[in-house]
Design a protein around this motif. Sequence first.
Motif, PDB file in Angstrom:
ATOM      1  N   UNK A 349      28.261  55.399 -23.502  1.00  0.00           N
ATOM      2  CA  UNK A 349      29.149  54.235 -23.680  1.00  0.00           C
ATOM      3  C   UNK A 349      29.861  53.916 -22.362  1.00  0.00           C
ATOM      4  N   UNK A 350      30.334  54.959 -21.657  1.00  0.00           N
ATOM      5  CA  UNK A 350      31.009  54.759 -20.360  1.00  0.00           C
ATOM      6  C   UNK A 350      30.045  54.107 -19.368  1.00  0.00           C
ATOM      7  N   UNK A 351      28.784  54.583 -19.345  1.00  0.00           N
ATOM      8  CA  UNK A 351      27.751  53.989 -18.481  1.00  0.00           C
ATOM      9  C   UNK A 351      27.598  52.487 -18.779  1.00  0.00           C
ATOM     10  N   UNK A 352      27.523  52.144 -20.060  1.00  0.00           N
ATOM     11  CA  UNK A 352      27.341  50.732 -20.452  1.00  0.00           C
ATOM     12  C   UNK A 352      28.568  49.899 -20.086  1.00  0.00           C
ATOM     13  N   UNK A 353      29.750  50.461 -20.327  1.00  0.00           N
ATOM     14  CA  UNK A 353      30.993  49.743 -19.996  1.00  0.00           C
ATOM     15  C   UNK A 353      31.090  49.531 -18.490  1.00  0.00           C
ATOM     16  N   UNK A 354      30.682  50.541 -17.729  1.00  0.00           N
ATOM     17  CA  UNK A 354      30.640  50.466 -16.265  1.00  0.00           C
ATOM     18  C   UNK A 354      29.728  49.307 -15.848  1.00  0.00           C
ATOM     19  N   UNK A 355      28.538  49.254 -16.456  1.00  0.00           N
ATOM     20  CA  UNK A 355      27.608  48.157 -16.162  1.00  0.00           C
ATOM     21  C   UNK A 355      28.212  46.805 -16.481  1.00  0.00           C
ATOM     22  N   UNK A 356      28.885  46.720 -17.620  1.00  0.00           N
ATOM     23  CA  UNK A 356      29.543  45.474 -18.037  1.00  0.00           C
ATOM     24  C   UNK A 356      30.579  45.029 -17.001  1.00  0.00           C
ATOM     25  N   UNK A 357      31.290  46.000 -16.434  1.00  0.00           N
ATOM     26  CA  UNK A 357      32.386  45.689 -15.508  1.00  0.00           C
ATOM     27  C   UNK A 357      31.890  45.272 -14.121  1.00  0.00           C
ATOM     28  N   UNK A 358      30.820  45.949 -13.628  1.00  0.00           N
ATOM     29  CA  UNK A 358      30.464  45.743 -12.203  1.00  0.00           C
ATOM     30  C   UNK A 358      29.451  44.630 -11.974  1.00  0.00           C
ATOM     31  N   UNK A 359      28.768  44.185 -13.038  1.00  0.00           N
ATOM     32  CA  UNK A 359      27.674  43.226 -12.827  1.00  0.00           C
ATOM     33  C   UNK A 359      28.195  41.893 -12.310  1.00  0.00           C
ATOM     34  N   UNK A 360      27.635  41.467 -11.202  1.00  0.00           N
ATOM     35  CA  UNK A 360      27.933  40.158 -10.617  1.00  0.00           C
ATOM     36  C   UNK A 360      26.821  39.866  -9.611  1.00  0.00           C
ATOM     37  N   UNK A 361      26.708  38.633  -9.141  1.00  0.00           N
ATOM     38  CA  UNK A 361      25.672  38.345  -8.122  1.00  0.00           C
ATOM     39  C   UNK A 361      25.894  39.106  -6.820  1.00  0.00           C
TER      40      UNK A 361
END
Length: 524
Positions: A349-361
């Motif tokens: 879940x932390x991995x997924x939340x991390x992905x949610x937070x950092x994704x940008x162009x």
Amino acid sequence: MQQDSLVEYGSRRAIITITAILCALLEIVDTTIVNVALNNMKGSMGATLSEIGWVITAYAIGNVIIVPMTSWLSQQFGRRNYFAASILLFTICSFLCGNAHTMWELVLFRFLQGVGGGALLVTSQTIITESWPAEKRGMSQAIYGLGVIIGPTLGPPLGGYIVEHFSWPLIFYINIPIGIIALMLTLQYVRSPKYSEKKTAKEIDWWGIAFLAMAVGSLQYVLERGQEDDWFSSSPIVMLTITAVLGFYFFIWRELTFKNPIVELRVLKNGNLRIGTILSFIMGFGLYGSTFIVPLYLQTSLGWNAQQAGMIMVPAALLTAFTMPIMGALLQKGAKPQYLAAMGMFLFFVFCLWGHQIISPMTSGDDFFWMMLMRGLAMGMLFIPVSTMSLSTLKGQEIGQGAAFTGMMRQLGGSFGIAIITTFMTVSNAKYRDDLVSNYRLDNPMFQQQYSGTVANLMRNGMPPNLAQSAAYQMLNGKAMGQASVLTYMDVFLYIGIMFLICVPFILMIKTGKEKVDMSEAMH
């Protein structure tokens, strides 16, 4: 005991173990090696994202259909013969996949490759377990488990390197020499147990096999093509939805009433196994789903090449390899599997939340590096504890039936997960893009400012006013599509993460048996 007669020693055991692991890795790596090659395949085959997704899912369906039948086929033809035939089918279909000229040729050969591959996965586990003495079976389980979890992660970097330096058919051709070596070693070294009974053709659960294939295949098609065909306004989608529902209904009825069912559903009366089955499905969803979306995002949104996208997965695979033996040792010392599994689910879940937070162009490779390490740690903590917990209150033959069930559900989770993610991304992308473009009105001050500034810039660079206006609108439209894509990937990460987080309290409620599970029983 019968299985002790198959125990091997010295170099013979080493060769058999290496052969079995090689075959298991061949099968699992092939599940994800195509992920980073999808863009190249899509271009050369002239296919859509939804169509090219079938290259992955057809393979998974072949796996899922054959896994429940493997035990019977081994008994009927002898394990060595069946294992060798599966390697041969897998190797021939690898050549045919690389040589395919049309999209649906490739999908057909991938399905047949999956049929051969599913047998490799299950039978290699049995062969490894039975060639090791009883007191060392925990080690044999750890060896096999490493292949199962690391395999999907090794696929993208290997596929990326091949696609970048050669061409995509080589990701299939590379299986051919390995398959030939594995086939020769199998015929030379692997032995078959003497089975006390063979089922006659009348005792085979043909209807169970047919209903399972019908249900899984129809549901997969609905999930894959539903969005593209406008769901229930399409007659084929309606017909296949009905087929899937009826297929599952008759499959369940058949398995509960037939004397020799192909899948023993009665074992699901056990509460731990029921929860373990759901967890295995979710684990497959996360394992295969994340190895699908991360390379896809890196290539389509950040412009990484196939090799770069694949290499980001390597550190996670190494951390998983490091973590799994530690989990095995902790369980041997009496650690509660539900606590380890709950921690693994929370870290995913932390991995997924991390992905949610950092994704940008603008996301850099360094950001993904640490995030993927978290995924590797989470997966390393999940496989053995979830397996142990699921089987902890089963006895004797039930353990083997339960293990087959959780393995099948893990494959189904991966297969359905990729289909669901692909469909969700198509819907979400269109929705976000429409929302963003709806603000592209001249009475909107923010749009007017951006539009005017872009037009002015283009005119300063020598573009005529009418062309500058058209180009400015196209540029802003492209920007909206990029933003929609980023928002969609953010949602995918978030929703997968929530699914894993919801599992944590349910895992903690599981009561495990006091006796240690003999994992060697899980192989039959």
